[in-house]
Design a protein around this motif. Structure first.
Motif, PDB file in Angstrom:
ATOM      1  N   GLU A  31       2.529  -3.991  -7.124  1.00 53.81           N
ATOM      2  CA  GLU A  31       1.691  -5.103  -6.640  1.00 53.81           C
ATOM      3  C   GLU A  31       2.068  -5.555  -5.242  1.00 53.81           C
ATOM      4  OE1 GLU A  31       2.547  -7.660  -9.972  1.00 53.81           O
ATOM      5  OE2 GLU A  31       0.471  -7.444 -10.646  1.00 53.81           O
ATOM      6  N   LYS A  32       3.363  -5.462  -4.935  1.00 56.32           N
ATOM      7  CA  LYS A  32       3.814  -6.094  -3.702  1.00 56.32           C
ATOM      8  C   LYS A  32       5.112  -5.425  -3.249  1.00 56.32           C
ATOM      9  CE  LYS A  32       5.199 -10.397  -4.281  1.00 56.32           C
ATOM     10  NZ  LYS A  32       5.259 -11.804  -4.554  1.00 56.32           N
ATOM     11  N   ILE A  81       2.454  -3.045   2.295  1.00 59.40           N
ATOM     12  CA  ILE A  81       2.534  -1.578   2.423  1.00 59.40           C
ATOM     13  C   ILE A  81       2.869  -1.146   3.867  1.00 59.40           C
ATOM     14  CG2 ILE A  81       0.036  -1.198   2.832  1.00 59.40           C
ATOM     15  CD1 ILE A  81       1.968   1.036   0.500  1.00 59.40           C
ATOM     16  N   GLU A  82       2.643  -2.049   4.844  1.00 66.66           N
ATOM     17  CA  GLU A  82       2.922  -1.715   6.244  1.00 66.66           C
ATOM     18  C   GLU A  82       4.373  -2.019   6.633  1.00 66.66           C
ATOM     19  OE1 GLU A  82       0.708  -0.315   8.128  1.00 66.66           O
ATOM     20  OE2 GLU A  82      -1.211  -0.737   7.145  1.00 66.66           O
ATOM     21  N   VAL A  95      -3.793   8.442   1.877  1.00 61.58           N
ATOM     22  CA  VAL A  95      -4.426   7.112   1.759  1.00 61.58           C
ATOM     23  C   VAL A  95      -3.329   6.062   1.578  1.00 61.58           C
ATOM     24  CG1 VAL A  95      -6.697   7.710   0.859  1.00 61.58           C
ATOM     25  CG2 VAL A  95      -4.817   7.530  -0.721  1.00 61.58           C
ATOM     26  N   LYS A  96      -3.620   4.890   2.070  1.00 67.24           N
ATOM     27  CA  LYS A  96      -2.694   3.764   1.891  1.00 67.24           C
ATOM     28  C   LYS A  96      -3.184   2.961   0.705  1.00 67.24           C
ATOM     29  CE  LYS A  96      -0.177   2.454   5.888  1.00 67.24           C
ATOM     30  NZ  LYS A  96      -0.402   3.334   6.994  1.00 67.24           N
ATOM     31  N   PRO A  97      -2.449   2.953  -0.407  1.00 64.52           N
ATOM     32  CA  PRO A  97      -2.921   2.143  -1.525  1.00 64.52           C
ATOM     33  C   PRO A  97      -2.907   0.661  -1.157  1.00 64.52           C
ATOM     34  CG  PRO A  97      -0.796   3.163  -2.037  1.00 64.52           C
ATOM     35  CD  PRO A  97      -1.191   3.632  -0.679  1.00 64.52           C
ATOM     36  N   ARG A  98      -3.792  -0.109  -1.802  1.00 63.39           N
ATOM     37  CA  ARG A  98      -3.850  -1.548  -1.482  1.00 63.39           C
ATOM     38  C   ARG A  98      -2.700  -2.275  -2.143  1.00 63.39           C
ATOM     39  NH1 ARG A  98      -9.423  -2.208  -2.939  1.00 63.39           N
ATOM     40  NH2 ARG A  98     -10.456  -0.894  -1.431  1.00 63.39           N
ATOM     41  N   ILE A  99      -1.569  -2.269  -1.448  1.00 60.27           N
ATOM     42  CA  ILE A  99      -0.390  -2.967  -1.963  1.00 60.27           C
ATOM     43  C   ILE A  99       0.034  -3.953  -0.875  1.00 60.27           C
ATOM     44  CG2 ILE A  99       2.024  -2.732  -2.711  1.00 60.27           C
ATOM     45  CD1 ILE A  99       1.386   0.220  -3.417  1.00 60.27           C
ATOM     46  N   ASN A 100       0.229  -5.186  -1.279  1.00 59.43           N
ATOM     47  CA  ASN A 100       0.698  -6.181  -0.331  1.00 59.43           C
ATOM     48  C   ASN A 100       2.020  -5.734   0.300  1.00 59.43           C
ATOM     49  OD1 ASN A 100       0.591  -8.687   0.855  1.00 59.43           O
ATOM     50  ND2 ASN A 100      -0.124  -9.613  -1.107  1.00 59.43           N
TER      51      ASN A 100
END
Ligand SMILES: Cc1cc2nc3c(=O)[nH]c(=O)nc-3n(C[C@H](O)[C@H](O)[C@H](O)COP(=O)(O)OP(=O)(O)OC[C@H]3O[C@@H](n4cnc5c(N)ncnc54)[C@H](O)[C@@H]3O)c2cc1C
Length: 404
Positions: A210-211, A120-121, A113-118
């Protein structure tokens, strides 16, 4: 429409074992194996050993082309199955082709899963899941470089250990208050955490990333309550989800994964599921549990293959079990470890090893060990006891005594 008697989606532990077993009972009917990965079948379990330099690239592969021709199976690789019509019994591929089946095995495994982190891509951020991932990471491993690992499960910490062996500067960031929260109890986590500190790893727990921002050749991570962390590469291993997207228009019942009975058959007759994608019975009598392990995928694949060939074989149930060596410690976690009230024995022995055995009534149901390599013997001993639900505390007591 092109039609096969059997279609197996997945070219890994579950799919391949299903194919071999199916052929034991049925050498005639048509079989097609499909995989979204274009490369020959390989072992995900061996990827960390490849990155450690313990095995060469060639040793990762399980079978060549002759395996499929020998078993009289057709293959379509590098193609995604994107849809299933479970009523009319056909699948749709991403090249627009549709193929009909009489029996289907869903052995599509799981994906990180890709955690929701600004951010992350961003380039320089990897998973350790596929052969391609391992090759991408391999190119980035070199002494002195900075690596951040997000997550602290088995795969994350294996990655951290590989990076230590490659003489890199390692930071591990875990969202929960302690490392390996699912596989270890508090004492086990603490022992491992301290050992990681001894190896110079910066371990941040209770830490939310967070980011992630790109800065020239490096990445900069903003971590709540911490100074920014700079990295040359980031590896994210923060959980997995089952590969069931292509089932959304079908009538196959799914929760976390595909719900299957003891024959590995789904809610739809003739459609089976096995391995990481399935939720099936456990040795403890639970009916629908997802146990994402290579050994479970092999066992379930065999049961599914036999039943697809018209046998009636019932799975004895899965038992979660992880045993690994990292940071000079052998770590094992088996069965049900969350039942704190029923701890039978919790000991630290003279080799600074930690052992905890959990029971229900007179039956051992779970085990956590962190420590010296001889603990592998204990987990090997406990596995059949837990599996068979045998009362064996006297002999366990003797074994622990012997090991002390
Ligand atoms: C780095 C790493 C280390 C591991 N170490 C261990 C270990 O030490 N012990 C252990 O027990 N387990 C370990 N595991 C877990 C183990 O690898 C998995 O449990 C096992 O691979 C599951 O097998 P599977 O056949 O169910 O699925 P997978 O191995 O995930 O294979 C899924 C197959 O389905 C194909 N596929 C998926 N979706 C589609 C689609 N839509 N269309 C077509 N094809 C599709 C894929 O290409 C692949 O061929 C590890 C995993 C990783 C990533």
């Amino acid at each position: 429409l092109k039609t096969y008697e059997h279609i197996i989606i997945g070219n890994s532990a579950a799919g391949l074992n299903a194919l071999e077993t199916l052929r034991k009972y049925d050498s005639e009917s048509s079989v097609l194996v499909i995989s979204r990965e274009g490369c020959p079948a390989y072992s995900r379990v061996l990827l960390p050993y490849y990155l450690k330099g313990k095995i060469g690239y060639d040793k990762l592969f399980l079978h060549g082309e002759e395996f499929y021709t020998g078993l009289g199976a057709d293959t379509v690789f590098d193609i995604d199955v994107v849809d299933l019509d479970s009523v009319k019994k056909y699948i749709a591929l991403d090249n627009g082709e549709q193929i009909a089946f009489n029996k289907l095995l869903i052995a599509t495994g799981s994906s990180p899963v890709k955690p929701r982190i600004n951010g992350i891509e961003s380039p320089g951020i990897y998973n350790l899941w596929t052969l391609q991932d391992a090759q991408n990471i391999e190119r980035m491993l070199s002494p002195g470089k900075k690596i951040v690992v997000i997550g602290s499960g088995f795969i994350s910490l294996m990655m951290a250990w590989i990076a230590v062996l490659r003489e890199m500067q390692v930071t591990v960031i875990e969202l929960m208050p302690r490392i390996m929260p699912q596989a270890l109890d508090e004492s086990g986590s603490e022992l491992l955490h301290n050992r990681m500190l001894d190896y110079g790893i910066d371990v941040k727990v209770d830490a939310l990333t967070e980011k992630i921002e790109c800065e020239v050749d490096q990445l900069c991570l903003s971590v709540q309550g911490n100074e920014p962390v700079v990295a040359d590469l980031v590896v994210v291993a923060a959980g997995v989800r089952t590969n069931t997207e292509f089932l959304k228009n079908s009538t196959v019942l799914c929760e976390r994964g595909v719900l299957v009975d003891g024959c590995m058959e789904s809610s739809v007759d003739g459609i089976f599921a096995a391995g990481d994608v399935a939720q099936g019975p456990t040795v403890f009598g639970e009916t629908h549990v997802n146990v994402p392990l290579w050994s479970t995928a092999v066992e379930q694949g065999k049961v599914a293959g036999a039943n697809m060939a018209g046998q009636r074989i019932v799975y004895e149930g899965s038992l979660s079990m992880n045993v690994t060596e990292m940071f000079g410690l052998t770590i094992a976690s088996m069965g049900q470890i969350g039942l704190e009230d029923d701890t039978w024995k919790e000991v630290y022995n003279s080799h600074n090893s930690y052992v905890k055995i959990i029971r229900r009534g007179q039956i051992p149901v779970g085990l956590v060990t962190v420590g010296s390599p001889e603990l592998v013997r204990l987990s090997g001993y406990c596995r059949p006891l837990i599996r068979q639900g045998r009362d064996a505390f006297k002999s366990l007591d003797c074994l622990l005594h012997e090991m002390n």
